[in-house]
Enzyme design. Structure first.
Site, PDB file in Angstrom:
ATOM      1  N   THR A 197      -7.386   2.265  -2.028  1.00  0.00           N
ATOM      2  CA  THR A 197      -7.179   3.022  -0.911  1.00  0.00           C
ATOM      3  C   THR A 197      -6.888   4.782   0.072  1.00  0.00           C
ATOM      4  OG1 THR A 197      -4.905   3.048  -0.473  1.00  0.00           O
ATOM      5  CG2 THR A 197      -6.316   0.379  -0.631  1.00  0.00           C
ATOM      6  N   GLU A 198      -7.611   4.527   1.105  1.00  0.00           N
ATOM      7  CA  GLU A 198      -7.155   5.982   1.828  1.00  0.00           C
ATOM      8  C   GLU A 198      -8.307   6.972   1.410  1.00  0.00           C
ATOM      9  OE1 GLU A 198      -3.909   6.322   3.735  1.00  0.00           O
ATOM     10  OE2 GLU A 198      -3.333   3.799   3.817  1.00  0.00           O
ATOM     11  N   LEU A 199      -9.175   6.457  -0.398  1.00  0.00           N
ATOM     12  CA  LEU A 199      -9.739   7.459  -0.650  1.00  0.00           C
ATOM     13  C   LEU A 199     -10.421   8.955   0.291  1.00  0.00           C
ATOM     14  CD1 LEU A 199     -10.953   8.557  -3.733  1.00  0.00           C
ATOM     15  CD2 LEU A 199     -12.850   7.380  -3.185  1.00  0.00           C
ATOM     16  N   HIS A 223      -5.784   9.987  -2.046  1.00  0.00           N
ATOM     17  CA  HIS A 223      -6.296  11.058  -1.001  1.00  0.00           C
ATOM     18  C   HIS A 223      -5.826  12.097  -2.313  1.00  0.00           C
ATOM     19  CE1 HIS A 223      -5.663   9.054   3.061  1.00  0.00           C
ATOM     20  NE2 HIS A 223      -4.627   8.606   2.883  1.00  0.00           N
ATOM     21  N   ASN A 225       0.743  -1.074  -0.336  1.00  0.00           N
ATOM     22  CA  ASN A 225      -0.182  -0.133  -0.336  1.00  0.00           C
ATOM     23  C   ASN A 225       0.883   1.077  -0.213  1.00  0.00           C
ATOM     24  OD1 ASN A 225      -3.064   1.401   0.194  1.00  0.00           O
ATOM     25  ND2 ASN A 225      -1.719   1.961   2.593  1.00  0.00           N
TER      26      ASN A 225
END
Length: 393
Positions: A278-280, A250, A215
Site C-alpha cells: 500500500t501507499e507505494l 513509502h 495497515n
C-alpha cells in the site's frame, strides 16, 4: 453509443495502450479524453491482471471533480482505488454532529462505475481525527466508555453507509511503533490494546463481506513487523476477523533493500495473511535527516540542498527511479501468490504528498506519471517486465 463512436473509442484506446508500453504515449490530456471508462485488460492494470490488482489513491481535489483528466487516466490504468483523505475521520466526520459525504460518495460512485476494487481508508487512526473524540469542551479526557461508543458509532455509520460497496477496509492504521510497541495514542491510552480487536469486530458486524486489513509503514523493521504480527495472531486466536496486512511502501531509491521487503512479504504470508503493498511511492530527493518513517506530523526545515531537482530530474536519476520500480515489481511478481494488491499513493507527481513531506516546498517525482499525466520511464520499466514475459512465452 453508435457503431462509429464505438469503433473510434476502440481505435483511440488501443493506440493509447500501445503508446504507453512502447514509449510513444499520447499526451495525458488526449489520453484522458479517449479513456471514458475502464474495460478488462486496459493499461498497466491489464498487464498485471493475472498477478494482482494495481491501485492508486484519489485525492480530495480529484474527488471534488476538479481533475477529470486524472479520473480518466485512473480508469484506464488502475483496477483498485483508495480514498487518500476523503474517508479519514476529520474529513468525513469533523465533529460529533456533522458528516460530510460529498467526496466519499463520489469515490464510491466512481469506483462502482469503473468496476474498481474499492479500499476504504481508514476507520481507526491516531492522526487526522478531531481532538473532541477524546477530550471534552473543558479539556478533560472523556470516559473510556464514551470513547468506545464514539468508535462504535463512527464505524457503524461510515462502513454502514458503504456496506457492499467497499471491498476492503483499512480498519486500523499505524497502531505500532518502529521499536515494536503499542503506539501510545489516545486510542491506546483510553481503551488499552483491546481497541485494536474491537475495531475489527465492529467492522465485521457492519459489513460481513468486506476484507479487513491492518495497515502500517516501516513493516520491514523486524521489531515492528514481528510485534504487529504477534498481536494480530493473539487476537485472531480469540476470534478477531482479519484478512490481510497492508505494508505501506513509502520507499527511497535505495532504502529499504529488496531483501528486507521480501523477508516481510514472506513473514506476513507465513502468518496466514494476505499481503497488500500500500501507499507505494519512491522518493528521489535527499533523505531529510535520515528520516524514513511516515508520521505525518513530522516536518523538517527547508533547504536548497534538500530540493536539488526543482527544475526537473536529471537523466541519471530518471534511470535510477525506473530501475528501482522495476526491481520492486520484479519482487512483487515473484511473490504474486502472496500479494493481493499493489497500490501507489497517487497517480501523477504533481499530486503526491511527497512534494511537501517531510519538507514543505520541495519538488518530488515519486510516481509513475509526470505532472502532465504522461507515463514515465519507470512506467515503461514495469510494463516491460510483463511484455518481455509475453514475448518469450
Amino acid at each position: 453509443m453508435n457503431h462509429q463512436r464505438r469503433r473510434f473509442m476502440r481505435t483511440m484506446l488501443s493506440a493509447a495502450a500501445v503508446g504507453l508500453v512502447t514509449g510513444s504515449a499520447m499526451p495525458g490530456r488526449l489520453l484522458a479524453q479517449a479513456a471514458s471508462g475502464r474495460s478488462e485488460g486496459t493499461g498497466l492494470a491489464g498487464l498485471l491482471s493475472g498477478d494482482f490488482k494495481l491501485g492508486t489513491a484519489l485525492s480530495n481535489t480529484t474527488l471534488l471533480g476538479q481533475n477529470p483528466d486524472i479520473e480518466a487516466l485512473v480508469a484506464w490504468e488502475f483496477s483498485a482505488i483508495t480514498a487518500e483523505n476523503a474517508m479519514k475521520w476529520e474529513e468525513v466526520h469533523p465533529d460529533a454532529e456533522t458528516w460530510d459525504w460529498q467526496r466519499a460518495d463520489h469515490f464510491v460512485d466512481y469506483g462502482h462505475r469503473n468496476g474498481m476494487y474499492n479500499i476504504g481508508h481508514t476507520l481507526v487512526w491516531h492522526s487526522q481525527i478531531p481532538e473532541s473524540v477524546f477530550v471534552d469542551g473543558h479539556g478533560r479526557l472523556r470516559p473510556a466508555a464514551d470513547v468506545n461508543k464514539t468508535m462504535e458509532t463512527h464505524i457503524a455509520t461510515l462502513a454502514g453507509r458503504y456496506r457492499g460497496k467497499i471491498h476492503a477496509w483499512d480498519v486500523v492504521n499505524e497502531a505500532v511503533t518502529d521499536e515494536g510497541q503499542w503506539r501510545e495514542s489516545h486510542w491506546y491510552k483510553s481503551q488499552g490494546e483491546d481497541y485494536f480487536s474491537r475495531a475489527f469486530h465492529l467492522a465485521r458486524e457492519v459489513d460481513p463481506n468486506a476484507e479487513l486489513l491492518y495497515n502500517d509503514y516501516n513493516m520491514t523493521i523486524p521489531a515492528k513487523r514481528d510485534f504487529a504480527l504477534a498481536q494480530i495472531t493473539k487476537f485472531r486466536s480469540r476470534g478477531m476477523p482479519i484478512h490481510g496486512v497492508g505494508m505501506q511502501a513509502h520507499v527511497h531509491l535505495s532504502d529499504p533493500e529488496i531483501a528486507r521487503l521480501e523477508a516481510s512479504i514472506e513473514t506476513i504470508a507465513a502468518a496466514g495473511l494476505d499481503v497488500h503493498i500500500t501507499e507505494l511511492d519512491v522518493d528521489v530527493l535527499p533523505q531529510a535527516y535520515d528520516y524514513m518513517g511516515a508520521e505525518i506530523s513530522t516536518n523538517f526545515e527547508y533547504s536548497d540542498e534538500l530540493n536539488p531537482f526543482a527544475e526537473g530530474l536529471p537523466q541519471n536519476v530518471v534511470d535510477e527511479l525506473a530501475a528501482r520500480y522495476e526491481s520492486l515489481f520484479r519482487l512483487f511478481l515473484k511473490h504474486k501468490d502472496k500479494i493481493r494488491r499493489v497500490s501507489l499513493w497517487g497517480t501523477t507527481d504533481g499530486e503526491s504528498w511527497k512534494n511537501d513531506w517531510p519538507v514543505r516546498g520541495r519538488t518530488n517525482y515519486p510516481l509513475l506519471f509526470d505532472r502532465d499525466g504522461n507515463p514515465k520511464q519507470a512506467y515503461r520499466a514495469i510494463a516491460g517486465l510483463k511484455t518481455s514475459v509475453r514475448k518469450s512465452s
